[in-house]
Write an enzyme that holds these catalytic residues in place. Structure first.
Site, PDB file in Angstrom:
ATOM      1  N   SER A 264      54.099  47.634  24.150  1.00  0.00           N
ATOM      2  CA  SER A 264      53.021  48.544  24.524  1.00  0.00           C
ATOM      3  C   SER A 264      53.450  49.761  23.974  1.00  0.00           C
ATOM      4  CB  SER A 264      52.838  48.695  26.056  1.00  0.00           C
ATOM      5  OG  SER A 264      53.730  48.976  26.734  1.00  0.00           O
TER       6      SER A 264
ATOM      7  N   HIS B 167      57.045  47.802  39.731  1.00  0.00           N
ATOM      8  CA  HIS B 167      55.870  47.141  40.487  1.00  0.00           C
ATOM      9  C   HIS B 167      56.272  47.341  41.707  1.00  0.00           C
ATOM     10  CE1 HIS B 167      54.878  46.343  36.505  1.00  0.00           C
ATOM     11  NE2 HIS B 167      55.138  45.073  36.692  1.00  0.00           N
TER      12      HIS B 167
ATOM     13  N   ASP C 143      49.600  46.814  37.519  1.00  0.00           N
ATOM     14  CA  ASP C 143      50.027  45.764  38.274  1.00  0.00           C
ATOM     15  C   ASP C 143      49.908  46.169  39.930  1.00  0.00           C
ATOM     16  OD1 ASP C 143      50.871  43.898  36.052  1.00  0.00           O
ATOM     17  OD2 ASP C 143      51.731  45.931  35.622  1.00  0.00           O
TER      18      ASP C 143
END
Length: 205
Positions: A50, A111, A137
Site C-alpha cells: 500500500s 488491529h 479492519d
C-alpha cells in the site's frame, strides 16, 4: 490508473481482490491530490504494497510507513520513509506525529482494539487542519476476532467509533446527557465521519 487498479498492480489487500476499500478511498482521497507538501502516515507496512500505491497515487507526497519489524526498512526509497516503533507505545506515537505532521493517517497496524482507539485519540488532534484519519479492519471488533484482538479493552473499536459518530451527530450530546470531556473535545475537531465496510474515515476541521 485509478486507485483500485493501482491496488491490484501492487497486490495490496485494500484492492477489490481483498477488502475492496479503494473505490471509496479514491472518492475520499481525491481532494488531497492537489494539496502541496502532502504527508501520509500508514501504520502497518507488511510487504510495502500500500505504500507503493500511495506513492503512485500521490507522486509528490512524503510517505511514512510505520511498523514494529526492522525488516520493513527495506521498503524505504526517495519518497518513502520507514519508522520502526510499537503502535502501542504512546511515547512513540507522540514522537511520530511531532516529527511527521500528517495530512492523511491510515491505521492498518495491529488491529488490536486498544491500538485502534488510542492511535486515533493521540494522533487525530495533532493532524494538520483538513486532514483525514482512516482506521481499517474494524471487523476485528466482532465475531471470531474478539478473543484475539479485544484484550485488554472491553469496548470494541467499532463501538468506540460508533459512539463518537453518535456524539458528533448529536453535537456533543447523546440521550440528553453531555458526553465525556475527551470525546466532546474530539467531536469538536471533526468535519465529517464516513463508515465503509470494515473501516471508518474521519475528516478534521
Amino acid at each position: 490508473m485509478n486507485l483500485n487498479e493501482l491496488g491490484l498492480k501492487h497486490s495490496t489487500d485494500k484492492a477489490s481482490h481483498g477488502h475492496n476499500y479503494l473505490d471509496l478511498y479514491e472518492e475520499l482521497l481525491a481532494p488531497f491530490r492537489d494539496r502541496g507538501n502532502l504527508r501520509i502516515i500508514e501504520i502497518g507496512v507488511h510487504e510495502g504494497a500500500s505504500l507503493r500505491v500511495w506513492k503512485d497515487f500521490f507522486p509528490d507526497a512524503q510517505i511514512v510507513g510505520v511498523d514494529i519489524k526492522e525488516a520493513c526498512r527495506a521498503h524505504a526509497d526517495t519518497s518513502i520513509q520507514i519508522e520502526i516503533g510499537d503502535q502501542g507505545d504512546e511515547t512513540f506515537l507522540q514522537s511520530l506525529i511531532t516529527k511527521h505532521p500528517a495530512d492523511i493517517i491510515v491505521d492498518d497496524g495491529s488491529h488490536f482494539w486498544s491500538h485502534q482507539i488510542d492511535t486515533f485519540r493521540l494522533l487525530f488532534p495533532q493532524m494538520r487542519s483538513g486532514g483525514l484519519f482512516v482506521c481499517e479492519d474494524l471487523l476485528t471488533s466482532r465475531s471470531k476476532w474478539v478473543a484475539a484482538y479485544g484484550r485488554p479493552y472491553t469496548i470494541p473499536a467499532a463501538t468506540y467509533f460508533g459512539r463518537l459518530a453518535a456524539q458528533f451527530a448529536a453535537e456533543g450530546f447523546v440521550y440528553g446527557e453531555a458526553s465525556d470531556t475527551e470525546m466532546r473535545d474530539l467531536q469538536q475537531q471533526i468535519a465529517w465521519m464516513r463508515f465503509g465496510p470494515g473501516f471508518v474515515a474521519i475528516r478534521k476541521v
